[in-house]
Design a protein around this motif. Structure first.
Motif, short mmCIF file in Angstrom:
data_model
loop_
_atom_site.label_atom_id
_atom_site.label_comp_id
_atom_site.label_asym_id
_atom_site.label_seq_id
_atom_site.Cartn_x
_atom_site.Cartn_y
_atom_site.Cartn_z
N LEU A 89 -13.38 -3.98 3.83
CA LEU A 89 -13.54 -4.68 5.10
C LEU A 89 -14.90 -4.33 5.67
CD1 LEU A 89 -12.63 -6.24 7.65
CD2 LEU A 89 -11.64 -4.07 8.48
N ILE A 90 -15.68 -5.36 5.97
CA ILE A 90 -16.97 -5.18 6.63
C ILE A 90 -16.84 -5.70 8.06
CG2 ILE A 90 -19.43 -5.69 6.62
CD1 ILE A 90 -18.49 -4.03 4.21
N ASN A 91 -16.83 -4.78 9.02
CA ASN A 91 -16.79 -5.15 10.44
C ASN A 91 -18.22 -5.38 10.93
OD1 ASN A 91 -13.98 -5.01 11.12
ND2 ASN A 91 -14.09 -2.78 11.01
N ASN A 92 -18.70 -6.60 10.73
CA ASN A 92 -20.07 -6.92 11.09
C ASN A 92 -20.16 -7.78 12.35
OD1 ASN A 92 -23.06 -7.35 10.46
ND2 ASN A 92 -22.29 -9.46 10.42
N ALA A 93 -19.08 -8.43 12.74
CA ALA A 93 -19.12 -9.34 13.88
C ALA A 93 -19.54 -8.61 15.16
CB ALA A 93 -17.75 -9.99 14.09
N GLY A 94 -20.36 -9.28 15.96
CA GLY A 94 -20.79 -8.70 17.22
C GLY A 94 -21.80 -9.61 17.90
N VAL A 95 -22.15 -9.29 19.13
CA VAL A 95 -23.07 -10.12 19.90
C VAL A 95 -24.11 -9.26 20.60
CG1 VAL A 95 -21.43 -12.00 20.27
CG2 VAL A 95 -21.51 -10.11 21.91
N PHE A 96 -25.23 -9.90 20.93
CA PHE A 96 -26.34 -9.31 21.70
C PHE A 96 -26.84 -10.44 22.59
CE2 PHE A 96 -30.60 -7.98 22.64
CZ PHE A 96 -30.62 -6.60 22.58
N LEU A 97 -26.27 -10.54 23.79
CA LEU A 97 -26.38 -11.78 24.56
C LEU A 97 -27.29 -11.71 25.77
CD1 LEU A 97 -22.61 -12.82 24.52
CD2 LEU A 97 -24.46 -13.74 23.12
N ALA A 98 -27.70 -10.53 26.21
CA ALA A 98 -28.47 -10.45 27.44
C ALA A 98 -29.39 -9.25 27.44
CB ALA A 98 -27.54 -10.38 28.66
N THR A 99 -30.48 -9.36 28.17
CA THR A 99 -31.32 -8.19 28.47
C THR A 99 -31.50 -8.13 29.98
OG1 THR A 99 -33.32 -9.53 28.13
CG2 THR A 99 -32.54 -8.19 26.28
N ALA A 100 -31.24 -6.96 30.53
CA ALA A 100 -31.36 -6.75 31.97
C ALA A 100 -31.19 -5.27 32.24
CB ALA A 100 -30.30 -7.53 32.75
N GLU A 101 -31.79 -4.78 33.33
CA GLU A 101 -31.47 -3.43 33.77
C GLU A 101 -29.99 -3.38 34.16
OE1 GLU A 101 -34.07 -1.60 36.55
OE2 GLU A 101 -35.89 -2.07 35.38
#
Length: 292
Positions: A89-101
C-alpha cells in the motif's frame, strides 16, 4: 538486466494520477508489480493505467476519494477482486492548497488538508492491513522534510506530515508481529505542480527560497522519488521498518541558502527513464489560494 524487484507483487498507489504518484505507478509496473491506480474522479488515472498497459505493465484504475470510508474499502477490494491479494500500500494521496501565515490560513482549507492528508492514510491503512498481514506485505506513506522541519506559510501541511511520520512508526511497531513493515519516504521540493508558482499556491519568493535552501540547488524529480519507493517496498528492504527515509536533496541538514554554492552544471535534473505525462498536473481542477 536487473531483476524486476517487485515481480508478482500487487500494489495500490493512492493519488496516482499525477506527480510523484504517477511516477510510482509507472515505476512499480516496470518493476513487475500489478498496480491499482487510485485518484479522484477528475484525475487522469485512466490515462495513467492505460499508458502502463501500453508499455507492457498491469494496471487498473479506481476513481474515488479514499478519505471517505466507502471508497477506501472499495479501493482495497478492487485490488483483491482484480489480483487476488495485496502486497503493498502506497499512501501518496494528499493536498497542498494554500499559502498564508497561520493567522490568515483559511479554516476550510485546514479542514480539507486534514481530511485528504490524514484521514485517507488512516482509512487505507485500516482496510489494507488484514490483507497485508496475509502476504507479509508493507506500507510506504508520503512523509516530507516538512514533517521534520515544519513549513512556514503552510504550517498545517507540515503538521500533517509530522502526524504521518508518527503514524507509520506506530504501525511499524504494532504490525511487526504480523510480518508487516511500515515506512515513510520524505521528499523535499519535487518538480510537480506544488512547487511551481504558475500551477500552485507558491509565490515567486517561496519558489526561489525552496531551491536555494536545497544543497543540490534543484528540485528532485518524481522518478527519483519513485526509485526510493520501489526499493523500500521491495524485499530488498526486508529489514527496514519504522524508517523516515529523507529524499530531500539535503535540505534537512542544510543551514542557509547553500544551494547558491552549487555550480549550475550540477543543478540539472536527471532525465530518467519513465515516460510521465502528468508530472505537473496534480493541482488541476483543484482550487488553490495564496494570501501572501
Amino acid at each position: 538486466m536487473m531483476d524486476r524487484r517487485l515481480e508478482g507483487k500487487v500494489a495500490i498507489i493512492t493519488g496516482a494520477g499525477a506527480g510523484i504518484g504517477e511516477a510510482i505507478a509507472h515505476k512499480f509496473a516496470k518493476e513487475g508489480a500489478s498496480v491499482v491506480v487510485n485518484g479522484l474522479a477528475d484525475d487522469p488515472i485512466e490515462d495513467v493505467a492505460q499508458k502502463i498497459k501500453h508499455y507492457g505493465g498491469k494496471a487498473i484504475a479506481y476513481a474515488g476519494d479514499v478519505s471517505q470510508e466507502f471508497h477506501a474499502q472499495n479501493c482495497v477490494q478492487t485490488a483483491i477482486n482484480a489480483y487476488g491479494k495485496l502486497d503493498i500500500l502506497i499512501n501518496n494521496a494528499g493536498v497542498f492548497l494554500a499559502t498564508a501565515e497561520t493567522q490568515d490560513y483559511p479554516v476550510e482549507v485546514f479542514d480539507e488538508t486534514i481530511r485528504m492528508n490524514l484521514r485517507s492514510a488512516f482509512l487505507m491503512t485500516k482496510y489494507a492491513l488484514p490483507h497485508l498481514q496475509k502476504t507479509r506485505g508493507n506500507i510506504v506513506s508520503a512523509g516530507s522534510e516538512a514533517g521534520f522541519n515544519g513549513l512556514a506559510y503552510n504550517t498545517p501541511y507540515g503538521g500533517t506530515k509530522g502526524w504521518m511520520h508518527s503514524f507509520m512508526k506506530g504501525v511499524a511497531v504494532e504490525q511487526a508481529k504480523h510480518g508487516v513493515r511500515a515506512n515513510c519516504v520524505c521528499p523535499g521540493a519535487i518538480d510537480t505542480a506544488w512547487t511551481h508558482k504558475e500551477e500552485g499556491p507558491m509565490n515567486t519568493e517561496m519558489e526561489k527560497t525552496l531551491i536555494q535552501a536545497t544543497p543540490m540547488g534543484r528540485r528532485g524529480t518524481p522518478e527519483e522519488m519513485a526509485n526510493v519507493y520501489a526499493f523500500i517496498a521491495s524485499d530488498e528492504a526486508s529489514y527496514v521498518t519504522g524508517a523516515l527515509w529523507l529524499a530531500d536533496g539535503g535540505v534537512t541538514v542544510a543551514k542557509g541558502a547553500v544551494g547558491k554554492e552549487t555550480p549550475f552544471w550540477l543543478r540539472s535534473e536527471p532525465k530518467g527513464e519513465l515516460r510521465l505525462d502528468h508530472s505537473r498536473e496534480g493541482l488541476e481542477n483543484k482550487e488553490t489560494q495564496s494570501r501572501m
